[in-house]
Write a protein that holds these residues in place. Structure first.
Motif, PDB file in Angstrom:
ATOM      1  N   GLU A  46       0.834  -1.204   0.000  1.00  0.00           N
ATOM      2  CA  GLU A  46       0.000   0.000   0.000  1.00  0.00           C
ATOM      3  C   GLU A  46       0.870   1.257   0.000  1.00  0.00           C
ATOM      4  O   GLU A  46       0.593   2.210  -0.734  1.00  0.00           O
ATOM      5  CB  GLU A  46      -0.909   0.029   1.232  1.00  0.00           C
ATOM      6  N   LYS A  47       1.914   1.253   0.828  1.00  0.00           N
ATOM      7  CA  LYS A  47       2.821   2.401   0.889  1.00  0.00           C
ATOM      8  C   LYS A  47       3.541   2.594  -0.439  1.00  0.00           C
ATOM      9  O   LYS A  47       3.701   3.728  -0.907  1.00  0.00           O
ATOM     10  CB  LYS A  47       3.831   2.223   2.022  1.00  0.00           C
ATOM     11  N   ALA A  48       3.980   1.498  -1.046  1.00  0.00           N
ATOM     12  CA  ALA A  48       4.663   1.587  -2.341  1.00  0.00           C
ATOM     13  C   ALA A  48       3.732   2.193  -3.390  1.00  0.00           C
ATOM     14  O   ALA A  48       4.120   3.101  -4.131  1.00  0.00           O
ATOM     15  CB  ALA A  48       5.146   0.215  -2.787  1.00  0.00           C
ATOM     16  N   ARG A  49       2.511   1.726  -3.441  1.00  0.00           N
ATOM     17  CA  ARG A  49       1.542   2.214  -4.434  1.00  0.00           C
ATOM     18  C   ARG A  49       1.236   3.694  -4.241  1.00  0.00           C
ATOM     19  O   ARG A  49       1.010   4.429  -5.192  1.00  0.00           O
ATOM     20  CB  ARG A  49       0.272   1.379  -4.361  1.00  0.00           C
ATOM     21  N   SER A  50       1.249   4.154  -2.987  1.00  0.00           N
ATOM     22  CA  SER A  50       0.919   5.550  -2.711  1.00  0.00           C
ATOM     23  C   SER A  50       1.963   6.517  -3.274  1.00  0.00           C
ATOM     24  O   SER A  50       1.711   7.715  -3.374  1.00  0.00           O
ATOM     25  CB  SER A  50       0.768   5.778  -1.206  1.00  0.00           C
ATOM     26  N   LEU A  51       3.105   5.994  -3.709  1.00  0.00           N
ATOM     27  CA  LEU A  51       4.177   6.829  -4.240  1.00  0.00           C
ATOM     28  C   LEU A  51       3.985   7.187  -5.717  1.00  0.00           C
ATOM     29  O   LEU A  51       4.703   8.026  -6.246  1.00  0.00           O
ATOM     30  CB  LEU A  51       5.528   6.132  -4.060  1.00  0.00           C
ATOM     31  N   GLY A  52       3.036   6.522  -6.375  1.00  0.00           N
ATOM     32  CA  GLY A  52       2.833   6.783  -7.800  1.00  0.00           C
ATOM     33  C   GLY A  52       1.436   6.406  -8.242  1.00  0.00           C
ATOM     34  O   GLY A  52       0.549   6.177  -7.424  1.00  0.00           O
ATOM     35  N   ASP A  53       1.264   6.325  -9.561  1.00  0.00           N
ATOM     36  CA  ASP A  53      -0.049   6.032 -10.138  1.00  0.00           C
ATOM     37  C   ASP A  53      -0.296   4.556 -10.380  1.00  0.00           C
ATOM     38  O   ASP A  53      -1.432   4.094 -10.321  1.00  0.00           O
ATOM     39  CB  ASP A  53      -0.205   6.775 -11.473  1.00  0.00           C
ATOM     40  N   LYS A  54       0.764   3.815 -10.703  1.00  0.00           N
ATOM     41  CA  LYS A  54       0.635   2.396 -11.020  1.00  0.00           C
ATOM     42  C   LYS A  54       1.733   1.630 -10.287  1.00  0.00           C
ATOM     43  O   LYS A  54       2.887   2.065 -10.254  1.00  0.00           O
ATOM     44  CB  LYS A  54       0.782   2.135 -12.529  1.00  0.00           C
ATOM     45  N   LEU A  55       1.368   0.480  -9.704  1.00  0.00           N
ATOM     46  CA  LEU A  55       2.344  -0.375  -9.024  1.00  0.00           C
ATOM     47  C   LEU A  55       2.521  -1.663  -9.799  1.00  0.00           C
ATOM     48  O   LEU A  55       1.573  -2.428  -9.980  1.00  0.00           O
ATOM     49  CB  LEU A  55       1.906  -0.677  -7.587  1.00  0.00           C
ATOM     50  N   VAL A  56       3.757  -1.891 -10.247  1.00  0.00           N
ATOM     51  CA  VAL A  56       4.128  -3.126 -10.928  1.00  0.00           C
ATOM     52  C   VAL A  56       4.896  -3.986  -9.932  1.00  0.00           C
ATOM     53  O   VAL A  56       5.866  -3.528  -9.327  1.00  0.00           O
ATOM     54  CB  VAL A  56       5.004  -2.841 -12.166  1.00  0.00           C
ATOM     55  N   LEU A  57       4.453  -5.225  -9.772  1.00  0.00           N
ATOM     56  CA  LEU A  57       5.089  -6.154  -8.842  1.00  0.00           C
ATOM     57  C   LEU A  57       5.819  -7.246  -9.619  1.00  0.00           C
ATOM     58  O   LEU A  57       5.195  -7.996 -10.364  1.00  0.00           O
ATOM     59  CB  LEU A  57       4.041  -6.795  -7.934  1.00  0.00           C
ATOM     60  N   GLY A  58       7.135  -7.295  -9.448  1.00  0.00           N
ATOM     61  CA  GLY A  58       7.925  -8.398  -9.980  1.00  0.00           C
ATOM     62  C   GLY A  58       7.889  -9.527  -8.973  1.00  0.00           C
ATOM     63  O   GLY A  58       8.268  -9.343  -7.811  1.00  0.00           O
ATOM     64  N   LEU A  59       7.406 -10.692  -9.375  1.00  0.00           N
ATOM     65  CA  LEU A  59       7.217 -11.827  -8.476  1.00  0.00           C
ATOM     66  C   LEU A  59       8.179 -12.952  -8.852  1.00  0.00           C
ATOM     67  O   LEU A  59       8.177 -13.409  -9.994  1.00  0.00           O
ATOM     68  CB  LEU A  59       5.764 -12.304  -8.572  1.00  0.00           C
ATOM     69  N   ASN A  60       8.987 -13.372  -7.885  1.00  0.00           N
ATOM     70  CA  ASN A  60       9.921 -14.471  -8.138  1.00  0.00           C
ATOM     71  C   ASN A  60       9.167 -15.741  -8.520  1.00  0.00           C
ATOM     72  O   ASN A  60       8.150 -16.066  -7.901  1.00  0.00           O
ATOM     73  CB  ASN A  60      10.744 -14.785  -6.887  1.00  0.00           C
ATOM     74  N   THR A  61       9.696 -16.465  -9.509  1.00  0.00           N
ATOM     75  CA  THR A  61       9.130 -17.763  -9.863  1.00  0.00           C
ATOM     76  C   THR A  61       9.466 -18.779  -8.772  1.00  0.00           C
ATOM     77  O   THR A  61      10.317 -18.538  -7.911  1.00  0.00           O
ATOM     78  CB  THR A  61       9.706 -18.291 -11.190  1.00  0.00           C
TER      79      THR A  61
END
Length: 163
Positions: A46-61
């Motif tokens: 939530e905190k990360a997303r509040s820093l911008g307009d779109k949150l992209v999450l890189g998820l380890n396989t």
């Protein structure tokens, strides 16, 4: 919208990023394993997303997690983890990466803001050079103390030993 609509291949993500860039959206990127979703993860994201307009999450396989954390991990498979993460309101895109670090993915995403928890320093965040070199920002956000997947796993193991 279904959670699966927010899970992208790298090439699909590139197309979506182009749309967001054309709309002058600020792209935030973070990454992780997110093996067992807990309060610490939700607060952090939530905190990360509040820093911008779109949150992209890189998820380890799964393979990446096993190399990093050992053969007993992950606890949940990558499809499950991706669906769970994509179901969160504040995550706009989930993309899997198989490398041990997200460096190559960060080079592709070219986020405006790269974020990790405050257990990192800016200089220790993988990809900070890439983001800073193009004028982006690298930030850390405070973590909720006492929450970690490792601690949850230990607690479960302790409870099983008591039975």
């Amino acid at each position: 919208m279904n959670s699966t609509d927010k899970i992208f291949t790298v090439s699909q993500l590139q197309n979506r990023l182009q749309i967001w860039h054309n709309q002058n959206q600020t792209i935030v990127f973070t990454n992780g394993c997110f093996d067992l979703l807990h309060l610490g993860h939700v607060d952090y994201l939530e905190k990360a997303r509040s820093l911008g307009d779109k949150l992209v999450l890189g998820l380890n396989t799964d393979a990446s997690i096993s190399r990093i954390k050992g053969p007993s991990r992950p606890l949940q498979d990558e499809t499950s983890r991706a669906r769970i993460m994509a179901s969160l309101l504040f995550i706009d895109a989930v993309v899997l990466f198989n490398e041990d670090t997200p460096l190559e993915l960060i080079k592709i995403v070219q986020p405006d803001i790269l974020v990790k928890g405050d257990d990192y320093t800016v200089e220790s965040i993988v990809g900070h050079e890439v983001v800073l070199a193009r004028g982006g920002e690298v930030k850390t956000v405070p973590l909720v103390k006492g929450y970690s997947t490792t601690n949850i796993v230990k607690k479960i193991e302790q409870q099983l030993k008591l039975k």
